[in-house]
Write a protein that holds these residues in place. Structure first.
Motif, PDB file in Angstrom:
ATOM      1  N   PHE A 224       0.838  -1.212   0.000  1.00 16.97           N
ATOM      2  CA  PHE A 224       0.000   0.000   0.000  1.00 16.97           C
ATOM      3  C   PHE A 224       0.866   1.252   0.000  1.00 16.97           C
ATOM      4  O   PHE A 224       0.589   2.220  -0.725  1.00 16.97           O
ATOM      5  N   MET A 225       1.926   1.267   0.796  1.00 11.09           N
ATOM      6  CA  MET A 225       2.825   2.422   0.830  1.00 11.09           C
ATOM      7  C   MET A 225       3.481   2.657  -0.523  1.00 11.09           C
ATOM      8  O   MET A 225       3.564   3.795  -0.999  1.00 11.09           O
ATOM      9  N   GLU A 227       2.454   1.878  -3.452  1.00  4.43           N
ATOM     10  CA  GLU A 227       1.487   2.314  -4.455  1.00  4.43           C
ATOM     11  C   GLU A 227       0.969   3.725  -4.203  1.00  4.43           C
ATOM     12  O   GLU A 227       0.467   4.371  -5.129  1.00  4.43           O
ATOM     13  N   ASN A 228       1.068   4.190  -2.958  1.00  2.05           N
ATOM     14  CA  ASN A 228       0.429   5.460  -2.603  1.00  2.05           C
ATOM     15  C   ASN A 228       1.384   6.460  -1.956  1.00  2.05           C
ATOM     16  O   ASN A 228       0.947   7.385  -1.275  1.00  2.05           O
ATOM     17  N   ALA A 229       2.683   6.292  -2.192  1.00  3.37           N
ATOM     18  CA  ALA A 229       3.662   7.172  -1.540  1.00  3.37           C
ATOM     19  C   ALA A 229       3.509   8.626  -1.944  1.00  3.37           C
ATOM     20  O   ALA A 229       3.920   9.527  -1.203  1.00  3.37           O
ATOM     21  N   ASP A 230       2.912   8.878  -3.108  1.00  2.00           N
ATOM     22  CA  ASP A 230       2.729  10.257  -3.560  1.00  2.00           C
ATOM     23  C   ASP A 230       1.470  10.892  -3.002  1.00  2.00           C
ATOM     24  O   ASP A 230       1.200  12.065  -3.249  1.00  2.00           O
ATOM     25  N   ARG A 231       0.691  10.145  -2.240  1.00  2.74           N
ATOM     26  CA  ARG A 231      -0.536  10.646  -1.640  1.00  2.74           C
ATOM     27  C   ARG A 231      -0.320  10.953  -0.167  1.00  2.74           C
ATOM     28  O   ARG A 231       0.611  10.446   0.466  1.00  2.74           O
ATOM     29  N   ASP A 232      -1.199  11.772   0.380  1.00  3.53           N
ATOM     30  CA  ASP A 232      -1.141  12.111   1.802  1.00  3.53           C
ATOM     31  C   ASP A 232      -1.807  11.000   2.596  1.00  3.53           C
ATOM     32  O   ASP A 232      -2.981  11.081   2.967  1.00  3.53           O
ATOM     33  N   ILE A 233      -1.071   9.920   2.853  1.00  2.00           N
ATOM     34  CA  ILE A 233      -1.622   8.785   3.588  1.00  2.00           C
ATOM     35  C   ILE A 233      -1.137   8.836   5.033  1.00  2.00           C
ATOM     36  O   ILE A 233      -0.047   9.305   5.335  1.00  2.00           O
ATOM     37  N   SER A 234      -1.969   8.319   5.910  1.00  2.00           N
ATOM     38  CA  SER A 234      -1.685   8.348   7.341  1.00  2.00           C
ATOM     39  C   SER A 234      -1.472   6.926   7.858  1.00  2.00           C
ATOM     40  O   SER A 234      -1.687   5.933   7.140  1.00  2.00           O
ATOM     41  N   ALA A 235      -1.090   6.828   9.127  1.00  2.00           N
ATOM     42  CA  ALA A 235      -0.955   5.516   9.761  1.00  2.00           C
ATOM     43  C   ALA A 235      -2.290   4.784   9.762  1.00  2.00           C
ATOM     44  O   ALA A 235      -2.346   3.562   9.619  1.00  2.00           O
ATOM     45  N   MET A 262       5.827   4.845   9.591  1.00  4.40           N
ATOM     46  CA  MET A 262       6.028   6.158   9.007  1.00  4.40           C
ATOM     47  C   MET A 262       7.494   6.386   8.641  1.00  4.40           C
ATOM     48  O   MET A 262       7.796   7.075   7.655  1.00  4.40           O
ATOM     49  N   ALA A 263       8.426   5.797   9.395  1.00  3.81           N
ATOM     50  CA  ALA A 263       9.837   5.896   9.025  1.00  3.81           C
ATOM     51  C   ALA A 263      10.085   5.132   7.724  1.00  3.81           C
ATOM     52  O   ALA A 263      10.855   5.580   6.865  1.00  3.81           O
ATOM     53  N   TYR A 264       9.426   4.003   7.558  1.00  2.00           N
ATOM     54  CA  TYR A 264       9.558   3.243   6.312  1.00  2.00           C
ATOM     55  C   TYR A 264       8.976   4.027   5.141  1.00  2.00           C
ATOM     56  O   TYR A 264       9.559   4.054   4.042  1.00  2.00           O
ATOM     57  N   LEU A 265       7.846   4.697   5.371  1.00  2.00           N
ATOM     58  CA  LEU A 265       7.236   5.514   4.326  1.00  2.00           C
ATOM     59  C   LEU A 265       8.156   6.673   3.946  1.00  2.00           C
ATOM     60  O   LEU A 265       8.287   7.005   2.757  1.00  2.00           O
ATOM     61  N   ARG A 266       8.806   7.279   4.938  1.00  3.51           N
ATOM     62  CA  ARG A 266       9.760   8.357   4.623  1.00  3.51           C
ATOM     63  C   ARG A 266      10.915   7.830   3.780  1.00  3.51           C
ATOM     64  O   ARG A 266      11.423   8.541   2.900  1.00  3.51           O
ATOM     65  N   ARG A 267      11.338   6.586   4.025  1.00  7.80           N
ATOM     66  CA  ARG A 267      12.412   5.994   3.224  1.00  7.80           C
ATOM     67  C   ARG A 267      11.959   5.816   1.779  1.00  7.80           C
ATOM     68  O   ARG A 267      12.711   6.091   0.833  1.00  7.80           O
ATOM     69  N   ILE A 268      10.734   5.353   1.591  1.00  9.06           N
ATOM     70  CA  ILE A 268      10.196   5.223   0.228  1.00  9.06           C
ATOM     71  C   ILE A 268      10.186   6.578  -0.469  1.00  9.06           C
ATOM     72  O   ILE A 268      10.598   6.709  -1.629  1.00  9.06           O
ATOM     73  N   ARG A 269       9.718   7.596   0.237  1.00 14.19           N
ATOM     74  CA  ARG A 269       9.634   8.932  -0.361  1.00 14.19           C
ATOM     75  C   ARG A 269      11.012   9.519  -0.634  1.00 14.19           C
ATOM     76  O   ARG A 269      11.198  10.244  -1.616  1.00 14.19           O
ATOM     77  N   LEU A 270      11.980   9.202   0.222  1.00 17.46           N
ATOM     78  CA  LEU A 270      13.345   9.645  -0.043  1.00 17.46           C
ATOM     79  C   LEU A 270      13.865   8.997  -1.327  1.00 17.46           C
ATOM     80  O   LEU A 270      14.531   9.664  -2.143  1.00 17.46           O
ATOM     81  N   ASP A 271      13.575   7.725  -1.529  1.00 18.83           N
ATOM     82  CA  ASP A 271      13.965   7.050  -2.766  1.00 18.83           C
ATOM     83  C   ASP A 271      13.293   7.691  -3.982  1.00 18.83           C
ATOM     84  O   ASP A 271      13.921   7.842  -5.040  1.00 18.83           O
TER      85      ASP A 271
END
Length: 320
Positions: A224-225, A227-235, A262-271
């Motif tokens: 889910f993260m 597929e949706n890293a560009d969206r404003d998704i929450s925990a 959320m730390a994992y999501l930040r890693r995806i967004r950093l990539d």
């Protein structure tokens, strides 16, 4: 999609004009009695959609009666004394104090002496994003159980949080186009409010949570993260996609990856930011714009995190 960020200033000495402004900005169910000649009110507000921050000062002993207000309203006094009566309780607050103006849906009477206050109006849906338990175990609407003021340490924490969020919003001219930044800021305010003011939010770990913290849960959450890293998704969104509670998701990431969702999501967004920097035209894009697009509003923090991960500053990647 995040609503456009609106910054508004207001300055008037006309009680009728002031009344119309306050009624349209906060609630139409409002009665004020300035009661003094030479009344003057100055108001500065930034509204992002999920939250609004305002600073306002006035020169009278102002009586305000409010029947109902949408959202959670937190006040911090800067120089004013404020008395508040709500739900059968009455309190008086001085400079530096932070308090809930009222419980959502309850009337309140406020006596605001001359001086300045800071206000935060937070959409109740953001509180749910931060505090929701499993779908089958939701506790219902979050209720705040104590309308007294918080201690000085917690008031300073609230002041630091709102100050940081205000700086983030002010520093990004295109913040209205950056839903990740605004969404993260809103949840930061909500998490701080839930940590500071006593409430019924359910976050205890259960046997079901421990059972649900499986590799299957982890795979669903990560998919889910991604597929949706560009969206404003929450925990709460991640937990819903994984069909478990937020606590179970947290346990799964801690147990199997040694990190938080959320730390994992930040890693995806950093990539993703790295991917954009590699392919961007340095004549058309900037590091700050790309970082903000992926939810990193603080340039120095993004640079440090990027350098630690990729061994070079992001500007070098952009210019390569």
């Amino acid at each position: 999609m995040t609503s456009p960020v609106q910054t508004r200033g207001f300055d008037s000495r006309d009680p009728a004009v002031i009344y119309r402004f306050l009624a349209s900005t906060y609630t139409p169910d409002l009665r004020i009695r300035p009661g003094e000649a030479g009344y003057h009110l100055v108001h500065q507000r930034v509204d992002t959609g999920p939250f609004a921050l305002a600073k306002t000062r006035q020169t009278a002993h102002l009586d305000i009666q409010v029947g109902d207000m949408d959202g959670l309203v937190v006040c911090r006094t800067r120089t004013a004394m404020v008395s508040r009566a709500c739900a059968g309780s009455a309190h008086r607050f001085g400079p530096g104090d932070a308090f809930l103006v009222t419980r959502p849906g309850q009337p309140v009477h406020v006596r605001w002496d001359p001086g300045e206050v800071e206000l935060c109006v937070l959409d109740l849906g953001v509180l749910t994003q931060v505090a929701t338990a499993a779908t089958a175990r939701r506790p219902g609407q979050i209720r705040f159980t104590d309308l007294g003021g918080v201690n000085a340490s917690l008031a300073r924490l609230w002041h630091r949080t709102t100050g940081y969020v205000s700086d983030v919003v002010a520093s990004i001219p295109s913040a209205s186009a950056q839903p990740l930044v605004i969404g993260n800021a809103a949840r930061m305010l909500a998490a701080t409010a839930l940590a500071i003011f006593p409430n019924t939010a359910f976050t205890d770990e259960t046997t079901e949570d421990r059972r649900d913290a499986s590799t299957a849960t982890l795979r669903r959450a990560v998919a889910f993260m991604e597929e949706n890293a560009d969206r404003d998704i929450s925990a709460a969104d991640i937990a819903s996609a994984a069909a478990v509670s937020q606590r179970a998701v947290q346990l799964a990431f801690r147990r199997h990856l040694g990190t938080t969702p959320m730390a994992y999501l930040r890693r995806i967004r950093l990539d993703r930011a790295h991917h954009d920097l590699v392919r961007a035209d340095p004549g058309q894009e900037t590091v700050s714009a790309i970082a903000s697009r992926w939810g990193f509003p603080n340039h120095s923090r993004f640079t440090a995190r990027y350098h630690a991960s990729y061994g070079v500053p992001p500007r070098e990647t952009l210019r390569a």
